[in-house]
Scaffold this motif. Structure first.
Motif, mmCIF file in Angstrom:
data_model
loop_
_atom_site.group_PDB
_atom_site.id
_atom_site.type_symbol
_atom_site.label_atom_id
_atom_site.label_comp_id
_atom_site.label_asym_id
_atom_site.label_seq_id
_atom_site.Cartn_x
_atom_site.Cartn_y
_atom_site.Cartn_z
ATOM 1 N N GLN A 145 6.771 3.166 -1.214
ATOM 2 C CA GLN A 145 6.462 2.559 -2.508
ATOM 3 C C GLN A 145 6.872 1.093 -2.537
ATOM 4 N N GLU A 146 7.991 0.773 -1.912
ATOM 5 C CA GLU A 146 8.429 -0.619 -1.829
ATOM 6 C C GLU A 146 7.429 -1.460 -1.028
ATOM 7 N N CYS B 218 4.418 -5.307 -0.761
ATOM 8 C CA CYS B 218 4.781 -6.265 0.289
ATOM 9 C C CYS B 218 3.580 -7.103 0.686
#
Length: 134
Positions: A16-17, A21
């Motif tokens: 999820q991070e 990106c």
């Protein structure tokens, strides 16, 4: 690994991070995440490359190929290179993120399963104990 296991939660949080990106691109993250065999591995980014680890803690494993942009910067044309697991092993180039992901999946190690919660050393010890079981 079930979706409610600590390992699955750690891996999902890392994915999820990555969805936000901008160093590796949304197309590549989406293509890798869509592949169940890669989605169960811990993703990390280094040197504008998408790497996949069989464990959740740093130093991470280096036994899975990785993907990088064939051309970095604003002129990035969407092509990718696939290399690894070591930096000296070049696998090839792919015109699309999906092709690059398929190249990685085709070269996954035989013991590549859900990411192990711990370090590479913890994983190696776990695998050693598994091999010793009768």
């Amino acid at each position: 690994m079930t979706m409610d296991s600590p390992g699955a939660a750690i891996v999902e949080a890392a994915w999820q991070e990555l969805h936000g990106c901008d160093r590796i691109g949304a197309e590549l993250v989406a293509a890798a995440y869509a592949e169940p065999q890669l989605r169960q591995l811990f993703p990390w980014v280094g040197m504008w490359e998408l790497h996949f680890s069989r464990c959740t803690e740093a130093r991470w494993t280096w036994d899975v190929p990785y993907i990088g942009p064939a051309a970095a910067g604003p002129g990035h044309c969407g092509a990718y290179y696939v290399a690894g697991p070591s930096r000296t092993q070049k696998i090839g180039t792919a015109a699309t993120a999906q092709e690059a992901v398929a190249m990685v999946v085709a070269r996954l190690p035989p013991t590549c399963g859900p990411a192990f919660v711990g370090t590479p050393e913890d994983l190696a010890e776990h695998e050693r104990r598994q091999r010793q079981k009768p």
